[in-house]
Design a protein around this motif. Structure first.
Motif, PDB file in Angstrom:
ATOM      1  N   PRO A  77     -18.569  -4.123  36.394  1.00 50.02           N
ATOM      2  CA  PRO A  77     -17.781  -4.899  37.371  1.00 50.02           C
ATOM      3  C   PRO A  77     -18.540  -6.025  38.063  1.00 50.02           C
ATOM      4  N   PHE A  78     -19.873  -6.024  37.983  1.00 46.63           N
ATOM      5  CA  PHE A  78     -20.625  -7.115  38.607  1.00 46.63           C
ATOM      6  C   PHE A  78     -20.197  -8.466  38.040  1.00 46.63           C
ATOM      7  N   PHE A  79     -20.041  -8.549  36.733  1.00 41.79           N
ATOM      8  CA  PHE A  79     -19.783  -9.837  36.099  1.00 41.79           C
ATOM      9  C   PHE A  79     -18.392 -10.388  36.409  1.00 41.79           C
ATOM     10  N   PRO A  80     -17.329  -9.587  36.326  1.00 38.96           N
ATOM     11  CA  PRO A  80     -16.029 -10.121  36.744  1.00 38.96           C
ATOM     12  C   PRO A  80     -16.013 -10.585  38.200  1.00 38.96           C
ATOM     13  N   GLU A  81     -16.734  -9.851  39.070  1.00 40.08           N
ATOM     14  CA  GLU A  81     -16.757 -10.230  40.480  1.00 40.08           C
ATOM     15  C   GLU A  81     -17.529 -11.534  40.684  1.00 40.08           C
ATOM     16  N   ALA A  82     -18.660 -11.684  39.994  1.00 38.97           N
ATOM     17  CA  ALA A  82     -19.411 -12.934  40.085  1.00 38.97           C
ATOM     18  C   ALA A  82     -18.604 -14.088  39.485  1.00 38.97           C
ATOM     19  N   LEU A  83     -17.908 -13.830  38.393  1.00 41.12           N
ATOM     20  CA  LEU A  83     -17.060 -14.859  37.777  1.00 41.12           C
ATOM     21  C   LEU A  83     -15.918 -15.266  38.700  1.00 41.12           C
ATOM     22  N   ARG A  84     -15.418 -14.304  39.465  1.00 42.00           N
ATOM     23  CA  ARG A  84     -14.354 -14.622  40.432  1.00 42.00           C
ATOM     24  C   ARG A  84     -14.868 -15.633  41.459  1.00 42.00           C
ATOM     25  N   GLY A  85     -16.108 -15.463  41.897  1.00 43.61           N
ATOM     26  CA  GLY A  85     -16.708 -16.414  42.823  1.00 43.61           C
ATOM     27  C   GLY A  85     -16.922 -17.773  42.174  1.00 43.61           C
ATOM     28  N   ILE A  86     -17.360 -17.769  40.912  1.00 40.68           N
ATOM     29  CA  ILE A  86     -17.549 -19.024  40.187  1.00 40.68           C
ATOM     30  C   ILE A  86     -16.216 -19.753  40.049  1.00 40.68           C
ATOM     31  N   ALA A  87     -15.163 -19.004  39.686  1.00 40.66           N
ATOM     32  CA  ALA A  87     -13.843 -19.610  39.490  1.00 40.66           C
ATOM     33  C   ALA A  87     -13.315 -20.228  40.777  1.00 40.66           C
ATOM     34  N   LYS A  88     -13.554 -19.559  41.902  1.00 42.41           N
ATOM     35  CA  LYS A  88     -13.111 -20.090  43.185  1.00 42.41           C
ATOM     36  C   LYS A  88     -13.834 -21.395  43.513  1.00 42.41           C
ATOM     37  N   SER A  89     -15.146 -21.395  43.319  1.00 38.83           N
ATOM     38  CA  SER A  89     -15.959 -22.570  43.637  1.00 38.83           C
ATOM     39  C   SER A  89     -15.610 -23.747  42.733  1.00 38.83           C
ATOM     40  N   THR A  90     -15.445 -23.491  41.443  1.00 38.00           N
ATOM     41  CA  THR A  90     -15.118 -24.573  40.506  1.00 38.00           C
ATOM     42  C   THR A  90     -13.710 -25.103  40.755  1.00 38.00           C
ATOM     43  N   HIS A  91     -12.783 -24.209  41.072  1.00 35.55           N
ATOM     44  CA  HIS A  91     -11.404 -24.639  41.340  1.00 35.55           C
ATOM     45  C   HIS A  91     -11.344 -25.583  42.538  1.00 35.55           C
ATOM     46  N   GLU A  92     -12.130 -25.292  43.552  1.00 37.61           N
ATOM     47  CA  GLU A  92     -12.150 -26.145  44.743  1.00 37.61           C
ATOM     48  C   GLU A  92     -12.608 -27.572  44.416  1.00 37.61           C
ATOM     49  N   GLU A  93     -13.398 -27.707  43.364  1.00 38.48           N
ATOM     50  CA  GLU A  93     -13.926 -29.018  42.988  1.00 38.48           C
ATOM     51  C   GLU A  93     -13.167 -29.628  41.808  1.00 38.48           C
ATOM     52  N   GLY A  94     -12.100 -28.952  41.361  1.00 35.48           N
ATOM     53  CA  GLY A  94     -11.329 -29.464  40.241  1.00 35.48           C
ATOM     54  C   GLY A  94     -11.994 -29.251  38.894  1.00 35.48           C
TER      55      GLY A  94
END
Length: 341
Positions: A77-94
């Motif tokens: 579960p570490f990787f999906p959770e870290a990816l969730r953070g990456i997805a949020k950060s990248t989405h904010e920047e388009g």
């Protein structure tokens, strides 16, 4: 399908101005950008990503390099959770994300070369830090913005975000010592990973501080999987003088360790205490509820993506070394050792 010309007519600007707004050109005022973007939204206009990348020489995509094949990685579960953070950060920047994986170093290198040399990503996030890693060496030669989740190996000057895993493991070990435990086992991750080496170092430092001799018979290493914890726990509990407490460096490993203890008739925490790392959501639902170190996997991912995008956009020139705090979440899997053995 709505065209640039239609957007330009409604916004009262030229088609070239619309193109410059799409590419976020500094030559266009913020007022004009806001007006054009509002019209684009009203008309439902979506810029062609491929055409835009050809014009701007950017893809608005960040590549993610996993430590091994996706079907294995996502079991932790570490990787999906870290990816969730990456997805949020990248989405904010388009930005979008593109995951590259492989069963071997050769397959990973092939995948990495395809996305970087093919111009499909603007930056890279390595989701791990490994000793003598050919992937890291390849990324550095590519001269593409990148960051690591995990402290880089010694001698490597890279952008990264991590926890202070030495300090965290020291605190976990010392807490058990203060609860009266003198024999503390360790079920660690693979020793080619920097995170495992750091946690091992913190463990040893705490034992040394309290004049407790290191006993290799109650220390094991494996992959960060449930089976590794299961087999490690069986080996440690079969030692001539088993420990009264065990540290696992990953919650999945802890779940395997708990299962092995149960099968061997060892009660937790009455017979042996267990402390772990990662504090995944399932930790509190284990039996007993697992005491674990909160490492903030989501924030690790979020900050790693932010570093890469800042580098891609030229907003940051210096090396970034961000260390996030950890916190022990106390639950029911530890108890005082009243016998002090």
């Amino acid at each position: 399908m709505v065209t640039i010309k239609e957007v330009a007519e409604k916004a009262g600007v030229s088609p070239s101005t619309v193109s410059r707004v799409i590419s976020d050109s500094p030559r266009i005022s913020e007022e004009t950008k806001a007006k054009v973007r509002k019209v684009m939204q009203e008309l439902g206009y979506h810029p062609n990503a491929i055409a835009r990348s050809l014009v701007c020489r950017t893809t608005n995509t960040i590549g993610i390099v996993m430590p091994r094949a996706a079907e294995d990685v996502f079991l932790n579960p570490f990787f999906p959770e870290a990816l969730r953070g990456i997805a949020k950060s990248t989405h904010e920047e388009g930005y979008c994300i593109l995951i590259t994986t492989g069963n071997t170093d050769e397959e990973q290198l092939e995948s990495l070369n395809a996305v970087v040399n093919g111009g499909r990503v603007d930056g890279i996030i390595l989701m791990y830090s490994k000793i003598d890693d050919p992937i890291l060496k390849a990324v550095k030669k590519m001269e593409i913005p990148f960051a690591m989740i995990g402290r880089p190996p010694k001698g490597e000057n890279c952008d990264f975000v991590d926890n202070d895993n030495i300090d965290a493991a020291f605190n976990v070990t010392e807490h058990l010592i203060k609860m009266g435990h003198r024999r503390i086992g360790l079920i660690n991750g693979s020793l080619n990973l920097v995170v495992s080496l750091d946690r091992f170092e913190g463990y040893k430092m705490a034992l040394n501080k309290h004049n407790i001799e290191l006993d290799e018979s109650i220390i094991v290493s494996s992959e960060f999987v449930q089976e590794g914890g299961y087999e490690g726990m069986k080996k440690i509990l079969q030692s001539p003088n088993p420990p009264t407490a065990i540290i696992t460096t990953d919650d999945l490993m802890a779940f395997g360790a708990i299962k092995a203890a149960r099968e061997m008739g060892v009660k937790i925490p009455k017979d042996v205490s267990i402390m772990s790392f990662n504090n995944i959501p399932l930790s509190e639902f284990a039996t007993p509820a697992l005491t674990s170190v909160e490492i903030n996997a989501y924030t690790l991912g979020y900050e790693a993506a932010k570093i890469v995008i800042d580098k891609v956009k030229g907003r940051c020139k210096q090396k970034i070394k961000k260390v996030l705090k950890t916190q022990i979440i106390y639950r029911d899997s530890i108890a005082e050792n009243i016998n002090n053995k």
